[in-house]
Design a protein around this motif. Sequence first.
Motif, PDB file in Angstrom:
ATOM      1  N   ILE A  35       0.849  -1.188   0.000  1.00 11.32           N
ATOM      2  CA  ILE A  35       0.000   0.000   0.000  1.00 11.32           C
ATOM      3  C   ILE A  35       0.884   1.237   0.000  1.00 11.32           C
ATOM      4  O   ILE A  35       1.868   1.316   0.742  1.00 11.32           O
ATOM      5  CB  ILE A  35      -0.933   0.022   1.227  1.00 11.32           C
ATOM      6  CG1 ILE A  35      -1.850  -1.203   1.237  1.00 11.32           C
ATOM      7  CG2 ILE A  35      -1.761   1.303   1.270  1.00 11.32           C
ATOM      8  CD1 ILE A  35      -2.692  -1.326   2.493  1.00 11.32           C
ATOM      9  N   LEU A  36       0.520   2.223  -0.808  1.00 12.64           N
ATOM     10  CA  LEU A  36       1.223   3.505  -0.857  1.00 12.64           C
ATOM     11  C   LEU A  36       0.295   4.608  -0.367  1.00 12.64           C
ATOM     12  O   LEU A  36      -0.835   4.734  -0.834  1.00 12.64           O
ATOM     13  CB  LEU A  36       1.671   3.800  -2.294  1.00 12.64           C
ATOM     14  CG  LEU A  36       2.398   5.134  -2.515  1.00 12.64           C
ATOM     15  CD1 LEU A  36       3.751   5.143  -1.809  1.00 12.64           C
ATOM     16  CD2 LEU A  36       2.563   5.407  -4.019  1.00 12.64           C
ATOM     17  N   ASP A  37       0.778   5.414   0.584  1.00  4.63           N
ATOM     18  CA  ASP A  37       0.020   6.555   1.106  1.00  4.63           C
ATOM     19  C   ASP A  37       0.707   7.831   0.627  1.00  4.63           C
ATOM     20  O   ASP A  37       1.762   8.225   1.128  1.00  4.63           O
ATOM     21  CB  ASP A  37      -0.003   6.501   2.640  1.00  4.63           C
ATOM     22  CG  ASP A  37      -0.812   7.634   3.261  1.00  4.63           C
ATOM     23  OD1 ASP A  37      -1.497   8.369   2.518  1.00  4.63           O
ATOM     24  OD2 ASP A  37      -0.765   7.787   4.499  1.00  4.63           O
ATOM     25  N   THR A  46      -1.485   7.041   7.497  1.00  4.99           N
ATOM     26  CA  THR A  46      -0.751   5.795   7.302  1.00  4.99           C
ATOM     27  C   THR A  46      -1.056   4.810   8.429  1.00  4.99           C
ATOM     28  O   THR A  46      -1.189   3.599   8.202  1.00  4.99           O
ATOM     29  CB  THR A  46       0.765   6.073   7.242  1.00  4.99           C
ATOM     30  OG1 THR A  46       1.005   7.296   6.547  1.00  4.99           O
ATOM     31  CG2 THR A  46       1.494   4.943   6.535  1.00  4.99           C
ATOM     32  N   ALA A  47      -1.191   5.346   9.645  1.00  5.07           N
ATOM     33  CA  ALA A  47      -1.538   4.497  10.791  1.00  5.07           C
ATOM     34  C   ALA A  47      -2.938   3.910  10.647  1.00  5.07           C
ATOM     35  O   ALA A  47      -3.190   2.770  11.061  1.00  5.07           O
ATOM     36  CB  ALA A  47      -1.437   5.304  12.082  1.00  5.07           C
ATOM     37  N   VAL A  48      -3.857   4.675  10.059  1.00  8.84           N
ATOM     38  CA  VAL A  48      -5.206   4.174   9.801  1.00  8.84           C
ATOM     39  C   VAL A  48      -5.141   2.997   8.830  1.00  8.84           C
ATOM     40  O   VAL A  48      -5.805   1.965   9.024  1.00  8.84           O
ATOM     41  CB  VAL A  48      -6.109   5.287   9.238  1.00  8.84           C
ATOM     42  CG1 VAL A  48      -7.449   4.720   8.766  1.00  8.84           C
ATOM     43  CG2 VAL A  48      -6.338   6.371  10.283  1.00  8.84           C
ATOM     44  N   LEU A  49      -4.340   3.132   7.793  1.00  8.82           N
ATOM     45  CA  LEU A  49      -4.174   2.040   6.832  1.00  8.82           C
ATOM     46  C   LEU A  49      -3.582   0.808   7.503  1.00  8.82           C
ATOM     47  O   LEU A  49      -4.014  -0.324   7.248  1.00  8.82           O
ATOM     48  CB  LEU A  49      -3.267   2.498   5.685  1.00  8.82           C
ATOM     49  CG  LEU A  49      -3.891   3.455   4.676  1.00  8.82           C
ATOM     50  CD1 LEU A  49      -2.811   4.186   3.886  1.00  8.82           C
ATOM     51  CD2 LEU A  49      -4.828   2.708   3.724  1.00  8.82           C
ATOM     52  N   LYS A  50      -2.598   1.001   8.366  1.00  8.52           N
ATOM     53  CA  LYS A  50      -1.953  -0.134   9.037  1.00  8.52           C
ATOM     54  C   LYS A  50      -2.924  -0.851   9.973  1.00  8.52           C
ATOM     55  O   LYS A  50      -2.895  -2.087  10.087  1.00  8.52           O
ATOM     56  CB  LYS A  50      -0.726   0.352   9.822  1.00  8.52           C
ATOM     57  CG  LYS A  50       0.139  -0.784  10.355  1.00  8.52           C
ATOM     58  CD  LYS A  50       0.721  -1.629   9.217  1.00  8.52           C
ATOM     59  CE  LYS A  50       1.657  -2.699   9.739  1.00  8.52           C
ATOM     60  NZ  LYS A  50       2.215  -3.533   8.643  1.00  8.52           N
TER      61      LYS A  50
END
Length: 256
Positions: A35-37, A46-50
């Motif tokens: 995933i690229l933010d 980015t923390a939400v994606l993780k």
Amino acid sequence: MSDWNSEQYLKFKAERTQPSIDLVNRIDVENPQRILDIGCGPGNSTAVLKKRYPNAYILGVDFSPNMIEKAKADYPELDFMLFDATKDFDKLEGKFDVVFSNACIQWIPNHKKLLADMMHILNDKGVMAVQVPFQFNQPMHKIVDEVASRKEWKTFIPFEKVFNILREEEYFDLLSDISSDFSMWHTVYFHRMPSQQSIIEWYRSTGLKPYLDALADDKKTEFENDVFEEVKKAYPVQKNGEVIFRFPRLFFIANK
């Protein structure tokens, strides 16, 4: 433009992070590997994606050294790097299953090229997910432009603000050309602000920044005061002492 201030930006961390949560929750990809933010800022998106995809490799990129430094400090378990979205896509290693961008692309010119570049680095059946502020018709947006155009400020702020954001119809046609399927939606957030001054605080790290960067230190406060006088007229105080700060945002998700 001078570097971004991560501490100022994070004064409203919850309000700024909510759209990224809403966008992530609409991504329909099972077990993405990479995933690229884009425009990760201080790493909150980015923390939400993780959190949503704990097993994925996630890379956050941003143009601001200050933001990248803050992201690395706050989220040492994640990867971050400096990145210029106008020219650095060929520096990325490999392709991605999700390319994500929350409240970033309004600062980047040429969205036709940008979205094509974002789509190009996706794997087959990958997803591009984007949120962009859509503030054109909101009082604060108009106030800043009106104050900056006054005779007493024109000498100090000689530039015209550049708008990179396209019309909804233009995004619709662009996504039709570059994706196999897409969806778009509009959300207006009613942020509960503790005071009228809080709206100035919010904008100081974003919409006011290009104007403040153009001014000498002794003029910055004076300009903010002129803006604040108009804010007090446009954003009334509610019965409980709070202020409603309406913030429209455009979202779209596109499939490769």
